[in-house]
Scaffold this motif. Structure first.
Motif, PDB file in Angstrom:
ATOM      1  N   ASP A  49     -41.176 -13.848  34.252  1.00  0.00           N
ATOM      2  CA  ASP A  49     -40.359 -14.713  35.239  1.00  0.00           C
ATOM      3  C   ASP A  49     -38.919 -14.828  35.075  1.00  0.00           C
ATOM      4  O   ASP A  49     -38.170 -15.171  33.996  1.00  0.00           O
ATOM      5  CB  ASP A  49     -40.834 -16.252  35.087  1.00  0.00           C
ATOM      6  N   PRO A  50     -38.239 -13.973  36.066  1.00  0.00           N
ATOM      7  CA  PRO A  50     -36.857 -13.963  35.894  1.00  0.00           C
ATOM      8  C   PRO A  50     -36.042 -15.194  36.130  1.00  0.00           C
ATOM      9  O   PRO A  50     -34.942 -15.413  35.805  1.00  0.00           O
ATOM     10  CB  PRO A  50     -36.129 -12.807  36.985  1.00  0.00           C
ATOM     11  N   ALA A  51     -36.618 -16.397  36.285  1.00  0.00           N
ATOM     12  CA  ALA A  51     -35.951 -17.682  36.416  1.00  0.00           C
ATOM     13  C   ALA A  51     -35.910 -18.300  35.354  1.00  0.00           C
ATOM     14  O   ALA A  51     -35.208 -19.110  34.988  1.00  0.00           O
ATOM     15  CB  ALA A  51     -36.962 -18.487  37.621  1.00  0.00           C
ATOM     16  N   GLU A  52     -36.851 -17.712  34.330  1.00  0.00           N
ATOM     17  CA  GLU A  52     -36.725 -18.342  33.007  1.00  0.00           C
ATOM     18  C   GLU A  52     -35.449 -18.047  32.295  1.00  0.00           C
ATOM     19  O   GLU A  52     -34.967 -16.838  32.341  1.00  0.00           O
ATOM     20  CB  GLU A  52     -37.941 -17.904  31.863  1.00  0.00           C
ATOM     21  N   ASP A  53     -34.883 -18.878  31.555  1.00  0.00           N
ATOM     22  CA  ASP A  53     -33.496 -18.809  30.904  1.00  0.00           C
ATOM     23  C   ASP A  53     -33.814 -18.436  29.409  1.00  0.00           C
ATOM     24  O   ASP A  53     -34.035 -19.351  28.513  1.00  0.00           O
ATOM     25  CB  ASP A  53     -32.707 -20.133  31.083  1.00  0.00           C
ATOM     26  N   GLU A  54     -33.760 -17.264  29.250  1.00  0.00           N
ATOM     27  CA  GLU A  54     -34.010 -16.785  27.684  1.00  0.00           C
ATOM     28  C   GLU A  54     -32.989 -15.511  27.745  1.00  0.00           C
ATOM     29  O   GLU A  54     -32.876 -14.293  28.340  1.00  0.00           O
ATOM     30  CB  GLU A  54     -35.484 -16.072  27.577  1.00  0.00           C
ATOM     31  N   TYR A  55     -32.018 -15.788  26.761  1.00  0.00           N
ATOM     32  CA  TYR A  55     -31.046 -14.834  26.491  1.00  0.00           C
ATOM     33  C   TYR A  55     -31.520 -13.560  26.320  1.00  0.00           C
ATOM     34  O   TYR A  55     -30.972 -12.431  26.753  1.00  0.00           O
ATOM     35  CB  TYR A  55     -29.932 -15.399  25.253  1.00  0.00           C
ATOM     36  N   LEU A  56     -32.415 -13.068  25.423  1.00  0.00           N
ATOM     37  CA  LEU A  56     -33.127 -11.656  25.014  1.00  0.00           C
ATOM     38  C   LEU A  56     -33.450 -11.152  26.552  1.00  0.00           C
ATOM     39  O   LEU A  56     -32.972 -10.029  26.500  1.00  0.00           O
ATOM     40  CB  LEU A  56     -34.109 -12.000  24.066  1.00  0.00           C
ATOM     41  N   TYR A  57     -34.007 -11.732  27.127  1.00  0.00           N
ATOM     42  CA  TYR A  57     -34.609 -11.232  28.595  1.00  0.00           C
ATOM     43  C   TYR A  57     -33.299 -10.688  29.342  1.00  0.00           C
ATOM     44  O   TYR A  57     -33.552  -9.801  29.927  1.00  0.00           O
ATOM     45  CB  TYR A  57     -35.481 -12.225  29.032  1.00  0.00           C
ATOM     46  N   ASP A  58     -32.446 -11.592  29.469  1.00  0.00           N
ATOM     47  CA  ASP A  58     -31.241 -11.309  30.168  1.00  0.00           C
ATOM     48  C   ASP A  58     -30.390 -10.182  29.677  1.00  0.00           C
ATOM     49  O   ASP A  58     -29.963  -9.210  30.470  1.00  0.00           O
ATOM     50  CB  ASP A  58     -30.266 -12.576  30.303  1.00  0.00           C
ATOM     51  N   VAL A  59     -30.332  -9.985  28.333  1.00  0.00           N
ATOM     52  CA  VAL A  59     -29.746  -8.786  27.955  1.00  0.00           C
ATOM     53  C   VAL A  59     -30.656  -7.653  28.141  1.00  0.00           C
ATOM     54  O   VAL A  59     -30.142  -6.576  28.291  1.00  0.00           O
ATOM     55  CB  VAL A  59     -29.464  -8.985  26.406  1.00  0.00           C
ATOM     56  N   THR A  60     -31.999  -7.801  27.895  1.00  0.00           N
ATOM     57  CA  THR A  60     -32.885  -6.568  28.225  1.00  0.00           C
ATOM     58  C   THR A  60     -32.677  -6.028  29.672  1.00  0.00           C
ATOM     59  O   THR A  60     -32.665  -5.024  29.932  1.00  0.00           O
ATOM     60  CB  THR A  60     -34.149  -7.114  27.782  1.00  0.00           C
ATOM     61  N   ALA A  61     -32.586  -6.930  30.580  1.00  0.00           N
ATOM     62  CA  ALA A  61     -32.524  -6.685  31.952  1.00  0.00           C
ATOM     63  C   ALA A  61     -31.254  -6.009  32.504  1.00  0.00           C
ATOM     64  O   ALA A  61     -31.243  -4.869  33.089  1.00  0.00           O
ATOM     65  CB  ALA A  61     -32.930  -7.928  32.956  1.00  0.00           C
ATOM     66  N   LEU A  62     -30.248  -6.589  31.662  1.00  0.00           N
ATOM     67  CA  LEU A  62     -28.916  -5.905  31.757  1.00  0.00           C
ATOM     68  C   LEU A  62     -28.761  -4.370  31.234  1.00  0.00           C
ATOM     69  O   LEU A  62     -28.331  -3.484  31.689  1.00  0.00           O
ATOM     70  CB  LEU A  62     -27.785  -6.834  31.600  1.00  0.00           C
ATOM     71  N   GLY A  63     -29.328  -4.397  29.964  1.00  0.00           N
ATOM     72  CA  GLY A  63     -29.343  -3.047  29.375  1.00  0.00           C
ATOM     73  C   GLY A  63     -30.357  -2.049  30.038  1.00  0.00           C
ATOM     74  O   GLY A  63     -29.451  -0.846  30.108  1.00  0.00           O
ATOM     75  N   LEU A  64     -31.298  -2.458  30.615  1.00  0.00           N
ATOM     76  CA  LEU A  64     -32.043  -1.364  31.526  1.00  0.00           C
ATOM     77  C   LEU A  64     -31.407  -1.054  32.662  1.00  0.00           C
ATOM     78  O   LEU A  64     -31.441   0.105  33.097  1.00  0.00           O
ATOM     79  CB  LEU A  64     -33.645  -2.115  31.783  1.00  0.00           C
ATOM     80  N   ALA A  65     -30.586  -1.982  33.229  1.00  0.00           N
ATOM     81  CA  ALA A  65     -29.872  -1.687  34.565  1.00  0.00           C
ATOM     82  C   ALA A  65     -28.675  -0.697  33.963  1.00  0.00           C
ATOM     83  O   ALA A  65     -28.252   0.397  34.725  1.00  0.00           O
ATOM     84  CB  ALA A  65     -29.265  -2.909  35.009  1.00  0.00           C
ATOM     85  N   GLU A  66     -28.048  -0.979  32.988  1.00  0.00           N
ATOM     86  CA  GLU A  66     -27.205   0.183  32.480  1.00  0.00           C
ATOM     87  C   GLU A  66     -27.735   1.332  32.331  1.00  0.00           C
ATOM     88  O   GLU A  66     -27.114   2.682  32.685  1.00  0.00           O
ATOM     89  CB  GLU A  66     -26.487  -0.362  31.194  1.00  0.00           C
ATOM     90  N   ILE A  67     -28.791   1.504  31.695  1.00  0.00           N
ATOM     91  CA  ILE A  67     -29.447   2.801  31.427  1.00  0.00           C
ATOM     92  C   ILE A  67     -29.942   3.525  32.737  1.00  0.00           C
ATOM     93  O   ILE A  67     -29.708   4.570  33.167  1.00  0.00           O
ATOM     94  CB  ILE A  67     -30.633   2.618  30.662  1.00  0.00           C
ATOM     95  N   LEU A  68     -30.480   2.720  33.755  1.00  0.00           N
ATOM     96  CA  LEU A  68     -30.723   3.354  35.034  1.00  0.00           C
ATOM     97  C   LEU A  68     -29.781   4.067  35.880  1.00  0.00           C
ATOM     98  O   LEU A  68     -29.901   4.616  36.642  1.00  0.00           O
ATOM     99  CB  LEU A  68     -31.913   2.295  35.656  1.00  0.00           C
ATOM    100  N   THR A  69     -28.708   2.950  35.528  1.00  0.00           N
ATOM    101  CA  THR A  69     -27.309   3.522  36.582  1.00  0.00           C
ATOM    102  C   THR A  69     -26.398   4.384  35.676  1.00  0.00           C
ATOM    103  O   THR A  69     -25.446   4.762  36.342  1.00  0.00           O
ATOM    104  CB  THR A  69     -26.870   2.340  37.077  1.00  0.00           C
ATOM    105  N   GLY A  70     -26.777   4.746  34.619  1.00  0.00           N
ATOM    106  CA  GLY A  70     -25.868   5.787  33.749  1.00  0.00           C
ATOM    107  C   GLY A  70     -24.876   5.051  33.179  1.00  0.00           C
ATOM    108  O   GLY A  70     -23.815   5.919  32.880  1.00  0.00           O
ATOM    109  N   ASP A  71     -24.716   4.027  33.012  1.00  0.00           N
ATOM    110  CA  ASP A  71     -23.466   3.249  32.286  1.00  0.00           C
ATOM    111  C   ASP A  71     -23.857   3.244  30.945  1.00  0.00           C
ATOM    112  O   ASP A  71     -23.831   2.168  30.276  1.00  0.00           O
ATOM    113  CB  ASP A  71     -23.564   1.901  33.018  1.00  0.00           C
ATOM    114  N   THR A  72     -23.800   4.610  30.444  1.00  0.00           N
ATOM    115  CA  THR A  72     -23.989   4.586  28.895  1.00  0.00           C
ATOM    116  C   THR A  72     -23.018   5.631  28.404  1.00  0.00           C
ATOM    117  O   THR A  72     -23.156   6.150  27.103  1.00  0.00           O
ATOM    118  CB  THR A  72     -25.379   5.149  28.682  1.00  0.00           C
TER     119      THR A  72
END
Length: 142
Positions: A49-72
């Motif tokens: 659930d993206p509505a859940e406030d969990e720091y680790l989940y937010d970092v994970t989502a942002l990190g996966l977005a960085e990987i998928l968009t080549g921001d590495t």
């Protein structure tokens, strides 16, 4: 907050996410967004659930977005090997939803926003990753 930059992959939690992605990608030529989301959920790095406030989940989502968009660019060239990371409708939609919630939240709603409150570079980074994910978005009806 073990972080040395605004990117998720520039943090202690982000490096844990990166290691999980490296294990998934080992010996593979391609990994899809669907596979990334499913694997990181199975490892406990990403919730349902993206509505859940969990720091680790937010970092994970942002990190996966960085990987998928080549921001590495900060990673060494061989960190992810020759693996290509492919956007897919469902997996990309999960990350778009997550980053939209981070972008639109205030400091009382999400811990990651509270920690970066007032940091324009972080806000710009989240916005840029969101824009990059949605640019040329994969049409889920095809």
């Amino acid at each position: 907050m073990g972080s040395w930059g605004v990117k998720a992959l520039e943090s202690d939690n982000g490096l844990d996410v990166l290691n999980a992605v490296r294990e998934l990608a080992a010996g593979r030529t391609a990994v899809t967004a669907d596979e990334l989301v499913a694997a990181l959920r199975a490892e406990g790095f990403l919730g349902d659930d993206p509505a859940e406030d969990e720091y680790l989940y937010d970092v994970t989502a942002l990190g996966l977005a960085e990987i998928l968009t080549g921001d590495t660019d900060q990673l060494t060239p061989d960190t992810l090997g020759a693996t290509t990371f492919e956007r897919t409708p469902e997996g990309t939609a999960v990350l778009v939803d997550w980053l939209t919630r981070i972008r639109d939240a205030d400091a009382e709603e999400r811990e990651i926003v509270e920690l970066w409150d007032g940091d324009e570079a972080f806000a710009a980074h989240v916005g840029a990753r969101l824009a990059a994910l949605t640019a040329g978005a994969v049409d889920p009806t095809r």
